[in-house]
Design a protein around this motif. Structure first.
Motif, PDB file in Angstrom:
ATOM      1  N   VAL A 145      40.662  55.485  -2.054  1.00 43.49           N
ATOM      2  CA  VAL A 145      40.836  56.940  -1.962  1.00 43.49           C
ATOM      3  C   VAL A 145      40.466  57.418  -0.552  1.00 43.49           C
ATOM      4  O   VAL A 145      41.199  58.206   0.068  1.00 43.49           O
ATOM      5  CB  VAL A 145      39.954  57.651  -3.025  1.00 43.49           C
ATOM      6  CG1 VAL A 145      39.903  59.155  -2.780  1.00 43.49           C
ATOM      7  CG2 VAL A 145      40.473  57.351  -4.431  1.00 43.49           C
ATOM      8  N   MET A 146      39.339  56.913  -0.023  1.00 38.91           N
ATOM      9  CA  MET A 146      38.897  57.349   1.308  1.00 38.91           C
ATOM     10  C   MET A 146      39.895  56.935   2.386  1.00 38.91           C
ATOM     11  O   MET A 146      40.189  57.713   3.307  1.00 38.91           O
ATOM     12  CB  MET A 146      37.505  56.772   1.609  1.00 38.91           C
ATOM     13  CG  MET A 146      36.413  57.458   0.792  1.00 38.91           C
ATOM     14  SD  MET A 146      34.881  56.514   0.703  1.00 38.91           S
ATOM     15  CE  MET A 146      34.378  56.481   2.402  1.00 38.91           C
ATOM     16  N   ALA A 147      40.447  55.726   2.263  1.00 40.33           N
ATOM     17  CA  ALA A 147      41.445  55.258   3.247  1.00 40.33           C
ATOM     18  C   ALA A 147      42.688  56.144   3.208  1.00 40.33           C
ATOM     19  O   ALA A 147      43.258  56.484   4.255  1.00 40.33           O
ATOM     20  CB  ALA A 147      41.811  53.799   2.959  1.00 40.33           C
ATOM     21  N   ALA A 148      43.090  56.530   1.990  1.00 37.89           N
ATOM     22  CA  ALA A 148      44.287  57.377   1.852  1.00 37.89           C
ATOM     23  C   ALA A 148      44.013  58.770   2.426  1.00 37.89           C
ATOM     24  O   ALA A 148      44.890  59.354   3.087  1.00 37.89           O
ATOM     25  CB  ALA A 148      44.706  57.458   0.388  1.00 37.89           C
ATOM     26  N   LYS A 149      42.806  59.287   2.175  1.00 34.80           N
ATOM     27  CA  LYS A 149      42.466  60.613   2.703  1.00 34.80           C
ATOM     28  C   LYS A 149      42.442  60.594   4.237  1.00 34.80           C
ATOM     29  O   LYS A 149      42.760  61.581   4.884  1.00 34.80           O
ATOM     30  CB  LYS A 149      41.095  61.068   2.178  1.00 34.80           C
ATOM     31  CG  LYS A 149      41.064  61.353   0.691  1.00 34.80           C
ATOM     32  CD  LYS A 149      41.945  62.499   0.268  1.00 34.80           C
ATOM     33  CE  LYS A 149      41.217  63.816   0.293  1.00 34.80           C
ATOM     34  NZ  LYS A 149      42.090  64.912  -0.210  1.00 34.80           N
ATOM     35  N   ASP A 150      42.061  59.435   4.818  1.00 34.75           N
ATOM     36  CA  ASP A 150      42.060  59.271   6.279  1.00 34.75           C
ATOM     37  C   ASP A 150      43.474  59.088   6.822  1.00 34.75           C
ATOM     38  O   ASP A 150      43.686  59.120   8.043  1.00 34.75           O
ATOM     39  CB  ASP A 150      41.225  58.040   6.682  1.00 34.75           C
ATOM     40  CG  ASP A 150      39.735  58.275   6.521  1.00 34.75           C
ATOM     41  OD1 ASP A 150      39.341  59.444   6.348  1.00 34.75           O
ATOM     42  OD2 ASP A 150      38.971  57.291   6.555  1.00 34.75           O
ATOM     43  N   GLY A 151      44.425  58.812   5.926  1.00 42.96           N
ATOM     44  CA  GLY A 151      45.813  58.579   6.360  1.00 42.96           C
ATOM     45  C   GLY A 151      45.970  57.282   7.138  1.00 42.96           C
ATOM     46  O   GLY A 151      46.879  57.155   7.971  1.00 42.96           O
ATOM     47  N   ASP A 152      45.090  56.314   6.861  1.00 44.30           N
ATOM     48  CA  ASP A 152      45.098  55.046   7.594  1.00 44.30           C
ATOM     49  C   ASP A 152      45.845  53.990   6.772  1.00 44.30           C
ATOM     50  O   ASP A 152      45.282  53.375   5.863  1.00 44.30           O
ATOM     51  CB  ASP A 152      43.637  54.612   7.835  1.00 44.30           C
ATOM     52  CG  ASP A 152      43.522  53.360   8.685  1.00 44.30           C
ATOM     53  OD1 ASP A 152      44.491  52.577   8.746  1.00 44.30           O
ATOM     54  OD2 ASP A 152      42.440  53.165   9.271  1.00 44.30           O
ATOM     55  N   LYS A 153      47.131  53.795   7.094  1.00 44.03           N
ATOM     56  CA  LYS A 153      47.984  52.914   6.273  1.00 44.03           C
ATOM     57  C   LYS A 153      47.472  51.476   6.236  1.00 44.03           C
ATOM     58  O   LYS A 153      47.495  50.817   5.188  1.00 44.03           O
ATOM     59  CB  LYS A 153      49.429  52.940   6.789  1.00 44.03           C
ATOM     60  CG  LYS A 153      50.163  54.246   6.535  1.00 44.03           C
ATOM     61  CD  LYS A 153      51.637  54.074   6.839  1.00 44.03           C
ATOM     62  CE  LYS A 153      52.387  55.387   6.946  1.00 44.03           C
ATOM     63  NZ  LYS A 153      52.173  56.306   5.839  1.00 44.03           N
ATOM     64  N   GLU A 154      47.014  50.981   7.373  1.00 51.37           N
ATOM     65  CA  GLU A 154      46.515  49.603   7.424  1.00 51.37           C
ATOM     66  C   GLU A 154      45.301  49.448   6.506  1.00 51.37           C
ATOM     67  O   GLU A 154      45.174  48.479   5.763  1.00 51.37           O
ATOM     68  CB  GLU A 154      46.132  49.266   8.865  1.00 51.37           C
ATOM     69  CG  GLU A 154      46.058  47.786   9.139  1.00 51.37           C
ATOM     70  CD  GLU A 154      45.796  47.497  10.614  1.00 51.37           C
ATOM     71  OE1 GLU A 154      45.052  46.555  10.884  1.00 51.37           O
ATOM     72  OE2 GLU A 154      46.323  48.232  11.484  1.00 51.37           O
ATOM     73  N   LYS A 155      44.421  50.452   6.554  1.00 53.58           N
ATOM     74  CA  LYS A 155      43.215  50.415   5.708  1.00 53.58           C
ATOM     75  C   LYS A 155      43.583  50.571   4.233  1.00 53.58           C
ATOM     76  O   LYS A 155      42.961  49.967   3.366  1.00 53.58           O
ATOM     77  CB  LYS A 155      42.245  51.514   6.158  1.00 53.58           C
ATOM     78  CG  LYS A 155      40.844  51.356   5.639  1.00 53.58           C
ATOM     79  CD  LYS A 155      39.809  51.691   6.712  1.00 53.58           C
ATOM     80  CE  LYS A 155      38.403  51.306   6.268  1.00 53.58           C
ATOM     81  NZ  LYS A 155      37.801  52.295   5.381  1.00 53.58           N
ATOM     82  N   ILE A 156      44.604  51.393   3.946  1.00 48.52           N
ATOM     83  CA  ILE A 156      45.045  51.556   2.549  1.00 48.52           C
ATOM     84  C   ILE A 156      45.460  50.194   1.989  1.00 48.52           C
ATOM     85  O   ILE A 156      45.045  49.807   0.891  1.00 48.52           O
ATOM     86  CB  ILE A 156      46.216  52.561   2.438  1.00 48.52           C
ATOM     87  CG1 ILE A 156      45.742  53.982   2.743  1.00 48.52           C
ATOM     88  CG2 ILE A 156      46.835  52.502   1.038  1.00 48.52           C
ATOM     89  CD1 ILE A 156      46.886  54.991   2.898  1.00 48.52           C
TER      90      ILE A 156
END
Ligand SMILES: N=c1c2ncn([C@@H]3O[C@H](COP(=O)(O)OP(=O)(O)OP(=O)(O)O)[C@@H](O)[C@H]3O)c2ncn1[C@@H]1O[C@H](COP(=O)(O)O)[C@@H](O)[C@H]1O
Length: 110
Positions: A53-64
Motif C-alpha cells: 500500500v505504501m509503495a503504491a501511495k508513493d507511486g513507485d512502480k519498481e517498489k510496487i
C-alpha cells in the motif's frame, strides 16, 4: 514471459516451500517461519500488504513490484502451511473468469 512459465514459477516455488516443511528450523528463512507458526506467517502477510500500500501511495512502480512479490511469496507460504497449492487459487480465479479445467485441483485433504 509466457503464461506457462509464470505457472511453472509458482509450481516450482510451491515445491520448494513443501520441501522446507521437513527442514531444520534454523536452516532457512521459510523453515524458520514455519517453525514460528501461523501467527508469524500472518504477521508477515499483513506487513507486506502494508508495504505494498505504501509503495503504491508513493507511486513507485519498481517498489510496487518488489513489495507485491514479497506479498505473493508470503501468501504462498501461508497456502503451503495450510496444505493448499497455488493451483487452488488459480482454479478459483479461472472459475470467476468463466474458465474451467485450467489446472488440476491440487490441494491435499490432510
Ligand atoms: N521468494 C522468496 C522470498 N521473497 C522474500 N523473501 C524473504 O522474506 C523476507 C521479507 O521480509 P522483510 O522485507 O520484512 O525483511 P526482513 O526484515 O529480513 O524480514 P524478517 O526477518 O523481519 O521477517 C526477507 O527475509 C526475504 O529474504 C523470500 N525468501 C525466500 N524466497 C524463495 O523461497 C525459496 C526458499 O527460501 P529459503 O527457505 O530461505 O531457502 C527461495 O529459494 C526463494 O526462491
Amino acid at each position: 514471459m509466457p503464461p506457462m512459465m509464470n505457472h511453472s514459477v509458482l509450481s516450482q516455488l510451491a515445491a520448494v516451500l513443501e520441501e522446507r516443511k521437513h527442514a531444520q528450523p534454523d536452516s532457512s528463512y521459510v523453515a524458520k517461519l514455519y517453525h514460528k507458526g501461523l501467527d508469524a506467517i500472518l504477521k508477515k502477510v499483513g506487513e507486506e500488504a502494508t508495504e505494498t500500500v505504501m509503495a503504491a501511495k508513493d507511486g513507485d512502480k519498481e517498489k510496487i513490484v518488489y513489495e507485491v512479490a514479497d506479498l505473493w511469496f508470503h501468501t504462498l507460504v501461508l497456502l503451503a502451511q495450510q496444505n493448499l497449492h497455488p493451483d487452488d487459487v488459480l482454479n478459483e480465479l479461472a472459475r470467476r473468469f468463466g474458465m474451467s479445467g485450467l489446472v488440476e485441483k491440487a490441494s491435499r485433504k490432510d
